[in-house]
Design a protein around this motif. Structure first.
Motif, PDB file in Angstrom:
ATOM      1  N   GLU A 159       0.831  -1.206   0.000  1.00  0.00           N
ATOM      2  CA  GLU A 159       0.000   0.000   0.000  1.00  0.00           C
ATOM      3  C   GLU A 159       0.868   1.259   0.000  1.00  0.00           C
ATOM      4  N   LEU A 160       1.824   1.292  -0.930  1.00  0.00           N
ATOM      5  CA  LEU A 160       2.831   2.353  -0.946  1.00  0.00           C
ATOM      6  C   LEU A 160       2.240   3.761  -1.048  1.00  0.00           C
ATOM      7  N   PRO A 161       1.231   4.017  -1.909  1.00  0.00           N
ATOM      8  CA  PRO A 161       0.677   5.377  -1.952  1.00  0.00           C
ATOM      9  C   PRO A 161       0.158   5.850  -0.588  1.00  0.00           C
ATOM     10  N   ASN A 162      -0.527   4.962   0.137  1.00  0.00           N
ATOM     11  CA  ASN A 162      -1.018   5.332   1.465  1.00  0.00           C
ATOM     12  C   ASN A 162       0.132   5.565   2.433  1.00  0.00           C
ATOM     13  N   ARG A 163       1.169   4.748   2.313  1.00  0.00           N
ATOM     14  CA  ARG A 163       2.337   4.920   3.174  1.00  0.00           C
ATOM     15  C   ARG A 163       2.983   6.290   2.940  1.00  0.00           C
ATOM     16  N   ILE A 164       3.137   6.654   1.672  1.00  0.00           N
ATOM     17  CA  ILE A 164       3.780   7.934   1.338  1.00  0.00           C
ATOM     18  C   ILE A 164       2.923   9.092   1.831  1.00  0.00           C
ATOM     19  N   ALA A 165       1.606   8.992   1.628  1.00  0.00           N
ATOM     20  CA  ALA A 165       0.711  10.069   2.068  1.00  0.00           C
ATOM     21  C   ALA A 165       0.761  10.233   3.589  1.00  0.00           C
ATOM     22  N   THR A 166       0.755   9.115   4.315  1.00  0.00           N
ATOM     23  CA  THR A 166       0.823   9.174   5.775  1.00  0.00           C
ATOM     24  C   THR A 166       2.159   9.735   6.236  1.00  0.00           C
ATOM     25  N   ALA A 167       3.236   9.303   5.585  1.00  0.00           N
ATOM     26  CA  ALA A 167       4.562   9.808   5.940  1.00  0.00           C
ATOM     27  C   ALA A 167       4.663  11.313   5.683  1.00  0.00           C
ATOM     28  N   ALA A 168       4.078  11.762   4.580  1.00  0.00           N
ATOM     29  CA  ALA A 168       4.093  13.195   4.277  1.00  0.00           C
ATOM     30  C   ALA A 168       3.338  13.983   5.352  1.00  0.00           C
ATOM     31  N   ARG A 169       2.212  13.443   5.789  1.00  0.00           N
ATOM     32  CA  ARG A 169       1.456  14.116   6.849  1.00  0.00           C
ATOM     33  C   ARG A 169       2.267  14.193   8.138  1.00  0.00           C
ATOM     34  N   ILE A 170       2.897  13.089   8.498  1.00  0.00           N
ATOM     35  CA  ILE A 170       3.700  13.055   9.726  1.00  0.00           C
ATOM     36  C   ILE A 170       4.868  14.028   9.623  1.00  0.00           C
ATOM     37  N   ILE A 221      12.417  25.284  10.621  1.00  0.00           N
ATOM     38  CA  ILE A 221      13.499  24.898   9.709  1.00  0.00           C
ATOM     39  C   ILE A 221      12.950  24.110   8.526  1.00  0.00           C
ATOM     40  N   LEU A 222      12.108  23.125   8.814  1.00  0.00           N
ATOM     41  CA  LEU A 222      11.586  22.273   7.744  1.00  0.00           C
ATOM     42  C   LEU A 222      10.714  23.057   6.784  1.00  0.00           C
ATOM     43  N   TRP A 223       9.747  23.808   7.324  1.00  0.00           N
ATOM     44  CA  TRP A 223       8.844  24.547   6.439  1.00  0.00           C
ATOM     45  C   TRP A 223       9.599  25.607   5.642  1.00  0.00           C
ATOM     46  N   GLY A 224      10.544  26.273   6.290  1.00  0.00           N
ATOM     47  CA  GLY A 224      11.343  27.271   5.584  1.00  0.00           C
ATOM     48  C   GLY A 224      12.191  26.648   4.491  1.00  0.00           C
ATOM     49  N   PHE A 225      12.843  25.526   4.817  1.00  0.00           N
ATOM     50  CA  PHE A 225      13.698  24.854   3.835  1.00  0.00           C
ATOM     51  C   PHE A 225      12.872  24.383   2.637  1.00  0.00           C
ATOM     52  N   LEU A 226      11.717  23.769   2.909  1.00  0.00           N
ATOM     53  CA  LEU A 226      10.880  23.282   1.809  1.00  0.00           C
ATOM     54  C   LEU A 226      10.373  24.435   0.943  1.00  0.00           C
ATOM     55  N   THR A 227      10.026  25.552   1.597  1.00  0.00           N
ATOM     56  CA  THR A 227       9.560  26.712   0.835  1.00  0.00           C
ATOM     57  C   THR A 227      10.656  27.237  -0.076  1.00  0.00           C
ATOM     58  N   LEU A 228      11.874  27.347   0.433  1.00  0.00           N
ATOM     59  CA  LEU A 228      12.987  27.829  -0.376  1.00  0.00           C
ATOM     60  C   LEU A 228      13.299  26.854  -1.514  1.00  0.00           C
ATOM     61  N   PHE A 229      13.163  25.561  -1.228  1.00  0.00           N
ATOM     62  CA  PHE A 229      13.377  24.559  -2.287  1.00  0.00           C
ATOM     63  C   PHE A 229      12.308  24.693  -3.375  1.00  0.00           C
ATOM     64  N   ILE A 230      11.055  24.866  -2.944  1.00  0.00           N
ATOM     65  CA  ILE A 230       9.958  25.030  -3.914  1.00  0.00           C
ATOM     66  C   ILE A 230      10.150  26.317  -4.712  1.00  0.00           C
ATOM     67  N   ALA A 231      10.591  27.379  -4.031  1.00  0.00           N
ATOM     68  CA  ALA A 231      10.813  28.652  -4.719  1.00  0.00           C
ATOM     69  C   ALA A 231      11.887  28.509  -5.796  1.00  0.00           C
ATOM     70  N   LEU A 282       5.315  16.700   7.495  1.00  0.00           N
ATOM     71  CA  LEU A 282       4.961  18.117   7.345  1.00  0.00           C
ATOM     72  C   LEU A 282       4.339  18.695   8.611  1.00  0.00           C
ATOM     73  N   SER A 283       3.607  17.872   9.352  1.00  0.00           N
ATOM     74  CA  SER A 283       2.983  18.367  10.584  1.00  0.00           C
ATOM     75  C   SER A 283       3.967  18.440  11.738  1.00  0.00           C
ATOM     76  N   ASN A 284       5.091  17.727  11.609  1.00  0.00           N
ATOM     77  CA  ASN A 284       6.086  17.675  12.692  1.00  0.00           C
ATOM     78  C   ASN A 284       5.477  17.166  14.001  1.00  0.00           C
ATOM     79  N   GLU A 285       4.462  16.323  13.907  1.00  0.00           N
ATOM     80  CA  GLU A 285       3.742  15.909  15.105  1.00  0.00           C
ATOM     81  C   GLU A 285       4.642  15.176  16.098  1.00  0.00           C
TER      82      GLU A 285
END
Length: 721
Positions: A60-71, A92-102, A73-76
């Motif tokens: 169930e790789l798509p579900n695994r990836i989606a769950t991992a992304a939630r975990i 740090i994570l949100w800033g780094f990802l934003t700069l990467f996306i930019a 990105l939320s930094n829970e």
């Protein structure tokens, strides 16, 4: 150099860079990407060379990836028990990802959209929104790095500083800091040197720096070209354009270094930790991989015996020390630090790859990678796994080490005595099996033999409630409750043996299989609806581990005392319950007639590891306590954050030189750190092992006159009576 002020609502991407420099930049970028890809290839080649993992990690790789992304990105997990750390990592994570996306947006605009559409979407409103978001999230990134540096260098958080702390940790954090600050300096110099266009005010950090340069009076080529009387000052002989050029190249080279360095050092956790979350086993710890039926199989004779997932665990470790901070063994000065076990294995593996000397993975005397005393210290409480933000499955590797230790005969003499007792008498006490049901002799009613009569509840009593005097009282209390509720229940008497949970975690896998085979074969001859367990350890192993055993592999082995050759309860048709879950249902149905006002004790409750962290059951015990009328005060460390009693993982049968004992520390916490404080009258448990450890801790810690240790069943019986 561009000497003209910027008026269009956009900006030149490579402002101030010549065509030759542009070509050099992309040559370096290509080399960087090749170095990065080769490093990633090497890493994943190591995983491919690791042993197969016994569990399917990619179903169930798509579900695994989606769950991992939630975990991720939320930094829970980062916020768990550490608000400061959660905010720091999120920034740090949100800033780094934003700069990467930019950066990716710029690449798409310049190399995909522009050649096709003969224009740019990076203009006007989109450009303004882009610049604002990049500045806002870039500022969060720098703030997060600043928080990390403050915690590491100013506060000197001991959790982050250990023998595996190295220069790579410093290089990592300072490189990120240089990238974040360098980006804003570049922006400020560009805005200032291009005449501070009005629309650039959305780049509020860069614009603010440009105002600083303006206040300082930093000279610009543009100013000199348009005003012969221009008198602004240069700094160290440089003007704004020259500063921009220098910092642009330093920033670019630093970025190239960081990208190329990622697969070879700590930054790789950005990839490995996400992969680790994707491939995690949600039932890790509560179920352990079965030992192969091949008696010649090895567990940890060499680093090559570790599975690809266990190697990935090692690479995913970020040295954050969260596991160490919650480990009860480390808190009691036992020689175990879960982080260091994982990192020691990693360091040894990487040392071999560079020509290091081979040595035993685990042995006595310090000549091995891991010392046997270290692994004997583990309580198998799973606190390390619960706290780990990247889902490292410590207990999988620890059990592998314990199995190797057992195969080598390196377990302590007290554990060898326990193994012998179980092999000869079917219980950890070494008492005669015929005495197993004697605890019921003092009851005013007869307990049904489930081998002879059909029952609703097949009650697995367990070793300690059967043989230990203090826990016999708990068994009689539970029997009284079931009798009072008028439910049909029975026990196996001398056909009941030790469940095998903790000796399995110590590494004695084959004896565990013998016990499991005996029980499932015995149960197969009984008629019942539900298995009810006194001990959370029994509950966990029946619920999660017996169904994992492939009994057919062992049924023909003459060493195995059973012929059962099926997969027991693979479909979950048989319900397995801890007694608190079963009795909570009875209380809800009104079978015990409790009104919630029978008792008025001030109590606190200790969550057993195998009921709470292992199986997420927190409410049933609390509902039962409240049903008796007791005033329940929570300890600061409760539910998933509960502190182990010290009895798990074989700790019940071993002697340690520890100060304080986990049980003593927990009782101190009950009396000093709960809101009720010294007013706590009863320390309530729901596990026979916890009862044993806390009764001992009450004596050795000097708490005998301060509070009483009771089981929930004893409270209920008192309330009923």
């Amino acid at each position: 150099m561009n000497v003209f002020a910027q008026t269009e609502v956009t900006r030149e991407t490579y402002w101030g860079i010549s065509n030759t420099e542009f070509a050099v930049f992309y040559l370096l970028a290509a080399i960087t990407i090749l170095v990065f890809l080769y490093g990633v290839y090497q890493r994943f080649s190591r995983y491919a060379a690791g042993d197969d993992d016994p569990f399917d990690r990619l179903d169930e790789l798509p579900n695994r990836i989606a769950t991992a992304a939630r975990i991720a990105l939320s930094n829970e997990k980062q916020f768990n028990r550490d608000l400061y750390g959660g905010l720091m990592h999120s920034f740090i994570l949100w800033g780094f990802l934003t700069l990467f996306i930019a950066t990716s947006i710029l690449a798409i605009d310049g190399y995909v959209y522009e050649p096709i559409a003969q224009g740019s979407f990076w203009i006007d409103d989109f450009y303004l929104a882009y610049q604002f978001m990049v500045d806002a999230m870039g500022l969060l990134f720098v703030v997060g790095i600043g928080m990390a540096m403050y915690r590491r260098y100013w506060v000197g958080n001991e959790r982050l500083l250990d023998r595996h702390t190295s220069n790579e940790d410093d290089i990592f954090i300072w490189t990120l800091f240089g990238l974040g600050v360098g980006g804003f300096l570049l922006e400020g110099l560009r805005i200032y040197a291009t005449g501070m266009p009005d629309h650039e005010v959305v780049s509020f950090v860069g614009y603010g720096l440009a105002m600083v340069f303006q206040a300082v009076g930093l000279s610009t080529i543009a100013g000199t070209a348009t005003d012969p009387n221009y008198t602004a000052v240069s700094v160290l002989g440089f003007n704004a354009e020259t500063f921009h050029w220098l910092i642009w190249w330093k920033h670019s080279l630093l970025a190239f270094f960081f990208i190329a360095w990622i697969p070879y050092a700590k930054p790789f956790h950005m990839i490995s930790s996400f992969a680790n979350v994707v491939t995690r086993d949600e039932r890790a710890g509560k179920r352990l991989p079965n030992v192969p039926s091949d008696l010649d199989a090895t567990n940890a004779e060499s680093i090559d015996d570790f599975t690809w997932k266990e190697i990935l665990d090692q690479d995913a470790c970020t040295k954050c020390g969260r596991c160490s901070a919650v480990c009860p063994a480390k808190a009691s000065d036992r020689p175990l630090d879960p982080r260091n076990v994982i990192l020691d294995l990693k360091a040894y593996r990487e040392g071999l790859e560079t020509g290091g000397e081979e040595k035993p993975i685990i042995a006595d005397g310090g000549a091995s990678v891991i010392d046997t005393e270290t692994m004997e210290s583990c309580m198998a409480c799973m606190a390390c796994m619960d706290a780990c933000p990247v889902e490292i499955e410590h207990l999988q590797s620890f059990t592998r080490l314990n199995r190797q230790m057992t195969d080598q005969g390196d377990v302590s003499s007290s554990m060898q005595d326990v193994f012998q007792n179980v092999m000869q008498n079917g219980n950890t006490f070494g008492d005669p099996p015929r005495n197993r049901g004697d605890w019921a002799d003092d009851l005013e009613f007869d307990v049904t033999d489930a081998r002879e009569e059909e029952v609703d509840y097949l009650w697995y009593v367990g070793d300690y409630p059967s043989y230990d005097d203090r826990n016999k009282q708990v068994a009689r209390s539970l029997a009284t409750i079931l009798q009072e509720a008028d439910v049909s229940f029975g026990i196996l008497f001398d056909d009941e043996k030790y469940d095998g949970n903790d000796i399995r975690r110590v590494g004695e896998e084959f004896l565990y299989v013998e016990l499991a085979g005996h029980h499932v074969e015995t149960w197969d001859d009984c008629e019942f609806d539900t298995i009810v367990c006194t001990d959370p350890h029994s509950y966990n192993t029946f619920e999660n581990e017996y169904p994992e055993v492939d009994f057919e592999e062992f049924a023909d082995d003459p060493m195995m005392p059973f012929e059962y050759d099926e997969q027991w309860n693979a479909d979950g048709d048989i319900d397995v319950l801890h007694w608190t879950q079963a009795v909570e249902e009875l209380v809800t149905e009104g079978a015990l007639g409790l009104n919630g006002d029978e008792l008025d004790y001030t109590v606190t409750y200790h969550d057993p590891c195998h009921l709470g962290r292992y199986n997420d059951e927190y409410e049933a015990p609390r509902d039962l306590i409240e049903a008796t009328g007791c005033d329940l005060f929570e300890m600061p460390r409760n539910r998933a954050n509960s502190f182990c009693c010290g009895g798990g993982g074989g700790g019940l049968w071993m002697e340690f030189d520890e100060e304080p004992k986990p049980s003593e520390e927990r009782l101190r916490e009950a009396l000093e750190d709960t809101d009720a404080g010294a007013a706590v009258e009863k320390f309530v448990v729901a596990c026979p092992m916890c009862m044993t450890m806390y009764e001992d801790g009450r004596k050795t810690g000097g708490f005998e006159d301060d509070l009483e240790v009771v089981d929930i069943a004893e409270l209920i019986v008192e309330a009923i009576e």
